[in-house]
Design a protein around this motif. Structure first.
Motif, PDB file in Angstrom:
ATOM      1  N   SER A 108      -0.183  26.734  73.359  1.00  0.00           N
ATOM      2  CA  SER A 108      -0.180  25.329  73.767  1.00  0.00           C
ATOM      3  C   SER A 108       0.951  24.569  73.071  1.00  0.00           C
ATOM      4  O   SER A 108       1.651  23.758  73.700  1.00  0.00           O
ATOM      5  N   ILE A 113      -1.547  30.641  80.770  1.00  0.00           N
ATOM      6  CA  ILE A 113      -1.907  31.205  79.467  1.00  0.00           C
ATOM      7  C   ILE A 113      -2.106  32.710  79.642  1.00  0.00           C
ATOM      8  O   ILE A 113      -2.869  33.126  80.513  1.00  0.00           O
ATOM      9  N   THR A 152       4.407  25.362  74.587  1.00  0.00           N
ATOM     10  CA  THR A 152       4.779  24.588  75.780  1.00  0.00           C
ATOM     11  C   THR A 152       5.162  23.159  75.412  1.00  0.00           C
ATOM     12  O   THR A 152       6.013  22.561  76.074  1.00  0.00           O
ATOM     13  N   ASP A 153       4.563  22.608  74.356  1.00  0.00           N
ATOM     14  CA  ASP A 153       4.996  21.292  73.877  1.00  0.00           C
ATOM     15  C   ASP A 153       6.432  21.362  73.347  1.00  0.00           C
ATOM     16  O   ASP A 153       7.258  20.493  73.626  1.00  0.00           O
ATOM     17  N   GLU A 198      -3.917  31.319  71.571  1.00  0.00           N
ATOM     18  CA  GLU A 198      -4.005  30.323  72.637  1.00  0.00           C
ATOM     19  C   GLU A 198      -3.547  28.952  72.136  1.00  0.00           C
ATOM     20  O   GLU A 198      -2.829  28.231  72.840  1.00  0.00           O
ATOM     21  N   LYS A 199      -3.956  28.594  70.919  1.00  0.00           N
ATOM     22  CA  LYS A 199      -3.559  27.292  70.362  1.00  0.00           C
ATOM     23  C   LYS A 199      -2.055  27.231  70.123  1.00  0.00           C
ATOM     24  O   LYS A 199      -1.417  26.206  70.387  1.00  0.00           O
ATOM     25  N   LYS A 230       0.636  20.962  80.208  1.00  0.00           N
ATOM     26  CA  LYS A 230      -0.638  21.590  80.567  1.00  0.00           C
ATOM     27  C   LYS A 230      -0.389  23.039  80.997  1.00  0.00           C
ATOM     28  O   LYS A 230       0.584  23.344  81.684  1.00  0.00           O
ATOM     29  N   THR A 231      -1.289  23.910  80.576  1.00  0.00           N
ATOM     30  CA  THR A 231      -1.266  25.303  81.014  1.00  0.00           C
ATOM     31  C   THR A 231      -2.695  25.737  81.318  1.00  0.00           C
ATOM     32  O   THR A 231      -3.649  25.189  80.745  1.00  0.00           O
TER      33      THR A 231
END
Length: 306
Positions: free
Chosen positions: A75, A60, A78-79, A71-72, A119-120
């Motif tokens: 996430s 991140i 990455t998905d 940040e959200k 996951k990060t």
């Protein structure tokens, strides 16, 4: 020897860090735009773009504040990357956005299906525990599917003993890395979608057949040997991704340290009054004071029939 990760890959990483900052604000609409842009970029630039993202997406960015919209959205980026990777490998896949108590990605092969989660972690984060990897949670989020996968940055995983490996073998959840996914991308280029389909099923079954153990060596022996024994060319891909993994750490550290040193310089140049104002802003004291001032009696106790 030439670097595996080219300057164009680093430039792509910098662009996406800024793009996520720019997009953040309206989460639902932001994600739709991000997902579309990522998909179009991979279609346009091909496997090189996909590998750039996989090799450099595990940390991140330090400039994103904790629990911020950036940040959200990172996430969800990455998905979306996982989803695009599975599609490239020949699976049907989609990102789930409706529920909090569910995995983030669905994937469907011809003969099996699985859920997945990316996951990060921040490079500056000092302590991670087994709950951060959500292995147990993923078991409950299979929703009838036989397999689950948690994809992690390789340099953030425990290398000796951890409950996550015992949970993985007990609950049939495959702990995987972005580096391992990159090897599958290279295999697809060489041998096609059916080979990847077959190998991934073997990987899932190798985890399923493990005796439960916290030992990292046992776990990674099973996964790595399954992959390396599948096709002799994987040795070549493996060496490439080992080099890329080392390079990605150097790049991530350089980007994080550059940002933090710049912030340090800014703070040191502040006047006394500016520093005090910045400190108040960091702790959000003004906004907390206003919220507290706005609290009033809601007269619930006065709600009664006369």
């Amino acid at each position: 020897m030439a670097n595996v990760i080219k300057q164009s890959g680093i430039d792509r990483r910098v662009y996406w860090i800024k793009e996520i900052e720019k997009l953040s604000g309206d989460f639902s609409g932001d994600f739709d735009r991000l997902e579309k842009e990522l998909s179009e970029e991979i279609k346009k630039d091909g496997v090189d773009a996909l590998l750039d993202h996989l090799r450099l997406s595990g940390d991140i960015p330090e400039q994103y504040s904790h629990d911020s919209s950036e940040e959200k959205l990172y996430s969800k980026y990455t998905d979306a990357l996982l989803c695009e990777t599975y599609k490239f490998l020949g699976f049907k896949s989609n990102v789930l956005t409706e529920r909090a108590d569910a995995a983030d990605v669905d994937a469907f092969a011809k003969e099996y299906s699985f859920v997945a989660d990316a996951k990060t972690f921040r490079l500056s984060r000092t302590a991670k525990n087994q709950k951060d990897f959500k292995v147990q949670a993923m078991d409950g989020w299979k929703r009838g599917k036989p397999f689950a996968m948690v994809v992690c940055p390789i340099y953030q995983l425990p290398i000796r003993s951890s409950q996550i490996y015992e949970q993985a073998s007990t609950r049939n959840v495959c702990i995987f890395t972005y580096s391992h996914l990159s090897v599958l991308v290279a295999l697809k280029q060489l041998a096609g979608e059916e080979a990847v389909d077959s190998l991934l099923l073997k990987i899932f079954n190798s985890v399923k057949n493990l005796m439960p153990s916290k030992d990292a060596q046992n776990y990674w022996n099973a996964v790595n040997n399954t992959m390396l024994s599948f096709n002799s060319k994987i040795d070549e891909f493996w060496i490439t991704e080992k080099i890329a993994a080392r390079e990605s750490i150097v790049i991530a550290k350089e980007q994080a340290l550059t940002y933090l040193h710049n912030e340090q310089d800014k703070i040191m140049k502040l006047s006394h009054d500016e520093a005090l104002k910045a400190l108040l802003k960091v702790h959000k004291l003004d906004s907390k004071i206003e919220v507290i001032k706005g609290v009033s009696d809601n007269d619930i106790l006065g709600m009664r029939t006369n």
